[in-house]
Enzyme design. Structure first.
Site, PDB file in Angstrom:
ATOM      1  N   VAL A  11       0.826  -1.209   0.000  1.00 13.02           N
ATOM      2  CA  VAL A  11       0.000   0.000   0.000  1.00 13.02           C
ATOM      3  C   VAL A  11       0.864   1.264   0.000  1.00 13.02           C
ATOM      4  CG1 VAL A  11      -1.631   1.356   1.397  1.00 13.02           C
ATOM      5  CG2 VAL A  11      -2.017  -1.080   1.037  1.00 13.02           C
ATOM      6  N   ASP A  30      10.494   3.443   5.624  1.00  9.76           N
ATOM      7  CA  ASP A  30      10.257   2.071   6.084  1.00  9.76           C
ATOM      8  C   ASP A  30      11.368   1.706   7.051  1.00  9.76           C
ATOM      9  OD1 ASP A  30       8.294  -0.298   4.741  1.00  9.76           O
ATOM     10  OD2 ASP A  30       9.915  -0.988   6.055  1.00  9.76           O
ATOM     11  N   PHE A 152      -8.591   1.301  -0.691  1.00 12.53           N
ATOM     12  CA  PHE A 152      -9.410   0.253  -1.319  1.00 12.53           C
ATOM     13  C   PHE A 152      -8.708  -0.409  -2.503  1.00 12.53           C
ATOM     14  CE2 PHE A 152     -12.256   3.350   0.644  1.00 12.53           C
ATOM     15  CZ  PHE A 152     -13.001   2.526   1.483  1.00 12.53           C
ATOM     16  N   ASN A 208     -14.973  -4.677   2.752  1.00 10.48           N
ATOM     17  CA  ASN A 208     -14.289  -5.951   2.534  1.00 10.48           C
ATOM     18  C   ASN A 208     -15.146  -7.134   2.974  1.00 10.48           C
ATOM     19  OD1 ASN A 208     -12.103  -4.939   1.274  1.00 10.48           O
ATOM     20  ND2 ASN A 208     -10.603  -5.518   2.812  1.00 10.48           N
ATOM     21  N   CYS A 260      -5.742  -9.523   2.935  1.00  5.24           N
ATOM     22  CA  CYS A 260      -6.779  -8.620   3.462  1.00  5.24           C
ATOM     23  C   CYS A 260      -8.061  -9.322   3.901  1.00  5.24           C
ATOM     24  CB  CYS A 260      -7.103  -7.546   2.439  1.00  5.24           C
ATOM     25  SG  CYS A 260      -5.760  -6.356   2.271  1.00  5.24           S
ATOM     26  N   LYS A 263      -8.203 -11.618   7.153  1.00  2.00           N
ATOM     27  CA  LYS A 263      -7.905 -10.886   8.399  1.00  2.00           C
ATOM     28  C   LYS A 263      -8.944  -9.795   8.666  1.00  2.00           C
ATOM     29  CE  LYS A 263      -4.646  -7.165   7.306  1.00  2.00           C
ATOM     30  NZ  LYS A 263      -5.481  -5.986   7.529  1.00  2.00           N
TER      31      LYS A 263
HETATM   32  P1  NAD Z   1       3.101  -4.615   3.935  1.00  2.00           P
HETATM   33  O1  NAD Z   1       3.500  -5.587   4.952  1.00  2.00           O
HETATM   34  O2  NAD Z   1       3.310  -4.912   2.486  1.00  2.00           O
HETATM   35  O3  NAD Z   1       3.816  -3.212   4.225  1.00  2.00           O
HETATM   36  C1  NAD Z   1       3.921  -2.617   5.481  1.00  2.00           C
HETATM   37  C2  NAD Z   1       5.291  -1.977   5.622  1.00  2.00           C
HETATM   38  O4  NAD Z   1       5.345  -1.256   6.853  1.00  2.00           O
HETATM   39  C3  NAD Z   1       6.440  -2.981   5.665  1.00  2.00           C
HETATM   40  O5  NAD Z   1       7.348  -2.685   4.619  1.00  2.00           O
HETATM   41  C4  NAD Z   1       7.077  -2.771   7.043  1.00  2.00           C
HETATM   42  O6  NAD Z   1       8.467  -2.948   7.030  1.00  2.00           O
HETATM   43  C5  NAD Z   1       6.684  -1.326   7.326  1.00  2.00           C
HETATM   44  N1  NAD Z   1       6.702  -0.949   8.741  1.00  2.00           N
HETATM   45  C6  NAD Z   1       6.242  -1.618   9.816  1.00  2.00           C
HETATM   46  N2  NAD Z   1       6.448  -0.909  10.929  1.00  2.00           N
HETATM   47  C7  NAD Z   1       7.056   0.239  10.574  1.00  2.00           C
HETATM   48  C8  NAD Z   1       7.514   1.373  11.269  1.00  2.00           C
HETATM   49  N3  NAD Z   1       7.408   1.472  12.593  1.00  2.00           N
HETATM   50  N4  NAD Z   1       8.109   2.375  10.567  1.00  2.00           N
HETATM   51  C9  NAD Z   1       8.247   2.292   9.233  1.00  2.00           C
HETATM   52  N5  NAD Z   1       7.808   1.236   8.509  1.00  2.00           N
HETATM   53  C10 NAD Z   1       7.217   0.227   9.168  1.00  2.00           C
HETATM   54  O7  NAD Z   1       1.555  -4.313   4.217  1.00  2.00           O
HETATM   55  P2  NAD Z   1       0.461  -3.775   3.168  1.00  2.00           P
HETATM   56  O8  NAD Z   1      -0.100  -4.911   2.389  1.00  2.00           O
HETATM   57  O9  NAD Z   1       0.999  -2.588   2.465  1.00  2.00           O
HETATM   58  O10 NAD Z   1      -0.693  -3.318   4.192  1.00  2.00           O
HETATM   59  C11 NAD Z   1      -0.573  -2.162   5.002  1.00  2.00           C
HETATM   60  C12 NAD Z   1      -1.953  -1.823   5.536  1.00  2.00           C
HETATM   61  O11 NAD Z   1      -2.838  -1.506   4.449  1.00  2.00           O
HETATM   62  C13 NAD Z   1      -2.625  -2.961   6.303  1.00  2.00           C
HETATM   63  O12 NAD Z   1      -3.403  -2.407   7.338  1.00  2.00           O
HETATM   64  C14 NAD Z   1      -3.537  -3.570   5.255  1.00  2.00           C
HETATM   65  O13 NAD Z   1      -4.649  -4.213   5.832  1.00  2.00           O
HETATM   66  C15 NAD Z   1      -3.990  -2.336   4.490  1.00  2.00           C
HETATM   67  N6  NAD Z   1      -4.427  -2.593   3.120  1.00  2.00           N
HETATM   68  C16 NAD Z   1      -3.752  -3.488   2.342  1.00  2.00           C
HETATM   69  C17 NAD Z   1      -4.168  -3.686   1.023  1.00  2.00           C
HETATM   70  C18 NAD Z   1      -3.450  -4.692   0.155  1.00  2.00           C
HETATM   71  O14 NAD Z   1      -4.025  -5.070  -0.874  1.00  2.00           O
HETATM   72  N7  NAD Z   1      -2.245  -5.122   0.485  1.00  2.00           N
HETATM   73  C19 NAD Z   1      -5.261  -2.984   0.506  1.00  2.00           C
HETATM   74  C20 NAD Z   1      -5.906  -2.055   1.318  1.00  2.00           C
HETATM   75  C21 NAD Z   1      -5.483  -1.874   2.632  1.00  2.00           C
END
Ligand code: NAD
Length: 437
Positions: A11, A30, A152, A208, A260, A263
């Site tokens: 995201v 990150d 989304f 979702n 997604c 969870k």
């Molecule tokens: P991801 O695991 O791909 O990315 C999260 C990133 O955050 C990781 O790279 C991690 O290293 C970093 N991180 C963690 N703690 C940190 C900190 N303290 N400082 C800096 N960086 C930090 O996760 P994602 O799939 O991108 O999902 C992120 C959020 O978005 C979740 O809540 C998920 O439910 C939501 N979301 C995901 C999607 C999807 O399709 N993947 C779609 C909509 C919403």
């Protein structure tokens, strides 16, 4: 505008790149040093169509930068987006420790007014907690607002979804912050829904869960179709032609997976329970989803009798096509069960094999360079992910490669009549078995 994204995963990175693409100046933070190092070296850690091009372009124009330093990010951005993980705990509720940690990290760096936006998927009332935490850890008197802006995007079409979204939801309780957020999204042509924070948070889980409910609805129908001799594809088409229902998300298959849906539904159930309003309908959605894979595996066991030492080919490992993401992929559950029962699994996926290799199960699976090689000498082929390239495989070549011509199509991707005409026994979901001609 100057924007910061904390968390540069699926995201965060895609959102940052799209904000840069429309002209904002973005810093992506990150705490995973390896990830930032590879981004700084020009390597994109995930596969997402179109992402590499816009990342490269905006890095060159200096509108997109990467760092591991949160303070640098907080200094830079007038708006700070939080896009860190919100993984499930054993009881289904959300582990909010990543969000809490980032809130503290931002708080101690705050010098002047910032809008802090939660983009991660969180249970209703999290915004209140984030605001409380920042107030607690920030210097006295520092001004800030918290906003909820759920995301989304769909993996596999994330860039497209971000550039032209169906809607943008902004939840905030301060006019100052809402005005800033309107400016962030000005370059995007999309309807904007402004709400309070709690409603915005709830919209994401509700959306979702509704999509998962649609999938489980058609999957429950698929079972009814199998026992009654109806064809779920036709039934889905027939109900989907009703504009009030719509055809999308009515595809019968092995059930929903990915990082997604499982969870988020569990989280929604947990928060509803916590608030004293149990959402039993969604518990049924989960049960139907789990049952779908079990029913499918039963049909494989039924056809092959004993799985031990049988060579079974699996096409697709990602949780859906056009992504390399294997997190909570149903295909992985399927492979794990087959291996546990002693089958010799050979698999192929167009994009997800590198991510698959990082999983413990990978050492027990043989990966191949193409779908035909995966199927060579196999006694059954399972289609686990609906990658378009599987639909165009030469069926004669496939027939020649396999030891016994059995196809279990877990995504109703192939044409059953065509498969039967090449001598396959084809079994889909909710459309019965078609024997070879
Ligand atoms: P991801 O695991 O791909 O990315 C999260 C990133 O955050 C990781 O790279 C991690 O290293 C970093 N991180 C963690 N703690 C940190 C900190 N303290 N400082 C800096 N960086 C930090 O996760 P994602 O799939 O991108 O999902 C992120 C959020 O978005 C979740 O809540 C998920 O439910 C939501 N979301 C995901 C999607 C999807 O399709 N993947 C779609 C909509 C919403």
């Amino acid at each position: 505008m100057k924007l910061t994204i904390i968390g540069s995963g699926y995201v965060g990175l895609t959102t940052g790149a799209c904000f840069a693409e429309v002209g904002h100046h973005v810093v992506c933070v990150d705490n995973d040093e390896r990830k930032i190092k590879s981004l700084l070296e020009g390597k994109i850690p995930i596969y997402e169509p179109g992402l590499e091009t816009i990342v490269r372009k905006n890095v060159v124009s200096k509108r997109l930068q990467f760092t591991t330093n949160t303070e640098e990010g907080v200094d830079h951005g007038e708006v700070i987006f939080i896009a860190v993980p919100t993984p499930p705990q054993a009881d289904g509720s959300v582990d909010l420790s990543f969000i809490e940690k980032v809130a503290r990290e931002i708080a101690v760096c705050l010098g002047s007014y910032r809008v802090i936006v939660d983009k991660s998927t969180v249970p209703v009332k999290t915004g209140e907690r984030v605001a409380q935490t920042i107030r607690r850890y920030a210097k006295p008197g520092v001004e800030f607002d918290v906003v909820s802006n759920p995301e989304f995007l769909r993996e596999g079409s994330a860039v497209e979804d971000l550039m032209s979204p169906d809607r943008i939801v902004i939840g905030g309780n301060s006019d100052r912050a809402l005005a800033v957020m309107q400016k962030v999204y000005e370059p995007f042509v999309a309807p904007v829904l402004v709400t309070d924070i709690n409603s915005a948070e709830l919209i994401k889980h509700a959306a979702n869960s509704f999509l998962a409910l649609k999938i489980s609805y058609v999957n429950a129908l698929s079972e009814l179709c199998e026992v009654s001799g109806a064809d779920v594809e036709k039934v889905a088409e027939g109900i989907g032609m009703d504009k009030r229902i719509g055809r999308s998300f009515l595809n019968a298959g092995l059930g929903y997976g990915g990082s997604c849906f499982p969870k988020d539904i569990a989280a929604f159930i947990a928060i509803a329970d916590q608030l004293g309003t149990p959402f039993d309908l969604l518990k049924e959605v989960q049960k139907i989803n789990a049952r779908q894979l079990n029913r499918f595996l039963d049909s494989v066991r039924e056809a092959l009798w004993v799985l031990k030492d049988k060579k079974i080919a699996v096409w697709g490992l990602s949780f859906k096509p056009n992504t390399d993401d294997v997190r909570s992929s149903v295909a992985i559950n399927l492979v794990e069960t087959l291996v546990k029962e002693g089958a010799e699994v050979t698999a192929y996926d167009p994009k997800a094999m590198d991510k698959f290799r990082e999983l413990p199960i990978a050492s027990k699976v043989t990966l191949t360079d193409n779908p035909i090689e995966a199927a060579r000498d196999a006694e059954a082929l399972i289609v686990a992910t609906e990658w378009p390239e599987f639909a165009t495989v030469d069926l004669q070549e496939l027939r020649d490669a396999m030891r016994t011509p059995l196809i279990f199509d877990g995504r109703n991707l192939l044409d059953p009549t065509a498969a039967a005409s090449y001598g396959f026994q084809y079994r889909g979901i909710g459309r019965g078995t078609l024997a070879a001609e």
